[in-house]
Design a protein around this motif. Structure first.
Motif, PDB file in Angstrom:
ATOM      1  N   HIS A  52      -9.457  38.388 -37.889  1.00  0.00           N
ATOM      2  CA  HIS A  52      -9.769  37.474 -38.985  1.00  0.00           C
ATOM      3  C   HIS A  52     -10.583  38.182 -40.075  1.00  0.00           C
ATOM      4  O   HIS A  52     -10.281  38.074 -41.272  1.00  0.00           O
ATOM      5  CB  HIS A  52     -10.523  36.258 -38.450  1.00  0.00           C
ATOM      6  N   GLN A  53     -11.604  38.914 -39.661  1.00  0.00           N
ATOM      7  CA  GLN A  53     -12.446  39.627 -40.625  1.00  0.00           C
ATOM      8  C   GLN A  53     -11.679  40.736 -41.329  1.00  0.00           C
ATOM      9  O   GLN A  53     -11.851  40.965 -42.536  1.00  0.00           O
ATOM     10  CB  GLN A  53     -13.706  40.179 -39.949  1.00  0.00           C
ATOM     11  N   LEU A  54     -10.825  41.435 -40.594  1.00  0.00           N
ATOM     12  CA  LEU A  54     -10.009  42.485 -41.205  1.00  0.00           C
ATOM     13  C   LEU A  54      -9.058  41.906 -42.242  1.00  0.00           C
ATOM     14  O   LEU A  54      -8.819  42.521 -43.284  1.00  0.00           O
ATOM     15  CB  LEU A  54      -9.232  43.260 -40.135  1.00  0.00           C
ATOM     16  N   ASN A  55      -8.533  40.722 -41.968  1.00  0.00           N
ATOM     17  CA  ASN A  55      -7.669  40.075 -42.945  1.00  0.00           C
ATOM     18  C   ASN A  55      -8.429  39.781 -44.239  1.00  0.00           C
ATOM     19  O   ASN A  55      -7.922  40.027 -45.336  1.00  0.00           O
ATOM     20  CB  ASN A  55      -7.073  38.791 -42.375  1.00  0.00           C
ATOM     21  N   ASN A  56      -9.659  39.283 -44.114  1.00  0.00           N
ATOM     22  CA  ASN A  56     -10.488  39.050 -45.301  1.00  0.00           C
ATOM     23  C   ASN A  56     -10.733  40.341 -46.072  1.00  0.00           C
ATOM     24  O   ASN A  56     -10.655  40.365 -47.309  1.00  0.00           O
ATOM     25  CB  ASN A  56     -11.835  38.427 -44.916  1.00  0.00           C
ATOM     26  N   LEU A  57     -11.021  41.406 -45.356  1.00  0.00           N
ATOM     27  CA  LEU A  57     -11.265  42.699 -45.997  1.00  0.00           C
ATOM     28  C   LEU A  57      -9.998  43.248 -46.655  1.00  0.00           C
ATOM     29  O   LEU A  57     -10.063  43.879 -47.708  1.00  0.00           O
ATOM     30  CB  LEU A  57     -11.817  43.699 -44.979  1.00  0.00           C
ATOM     31  N   LYS A  58      -8.860  42.987 -46.028  1.00  0.00           N
ATOM     32  CA  LYS A  58      -7.586  43.454 -46.581  1.00  0.00           C
ATOM     33  C   LYS A  58      -7.234  42.691 -47.855  1.00  0.00           C
ATOM     34  O   LYS A  58      -6.790  43.291 -48.841  1.00  0.00           O
ATOM     35  CB  LYS A  58      -6.490  43.311 -45.526  1.00  0.00           C
TER      36      LYS A  58
END
Length: 95
Positions: A52-58
């Motif tokens: 989830h956090q990686l998606n936000n960063l992406k």
């Protein structure tokens, strides 16, 4: 003077950077490319939470990914992100 688009994008970027878990992820990725499982293990956080956090960063264009077999590996998106992270760290260490 910044235009409205630039203001909105900067506001969104600072919002994304305002989360401790995302900062930890960026800190790890500043040193090496890692897959979701490795990040989750190093931070002792669930794979779903890391994803989830990686998606936000992406979405914020702070990280990019590449697929190798079943694994997806993440790195900082470009040297601008590395500089942004390093400059912010230098700023807080200075004061």
């Amino acid at each position: 003077m910044l235009n409205d688009y630039e203001i909105e994008r900067l506001s969104y970027l600072f919002k994304i950077l305002g989360d401790p878990t995302r900062i930890k992820i960026l800190s790890l990725l500043d040193k090496m490319e890692l897959c979701v499982n490795d990040i989750a293990d190093k931070l002792n956080i669930s794979i779903s939470a890391i994803s989830h956090q990686l998606n936000n960063l992406k979405v914020a264009k702070l990280v990019k990914s590449r697929r190798e077999g079943k694994n997806i590996y993440y790195t900082l998106d470009d040297d601008h992100v590395e500089k942004l992270f390093e400059n912010a760290l230098e700023h807080i260490r200075h004061g």
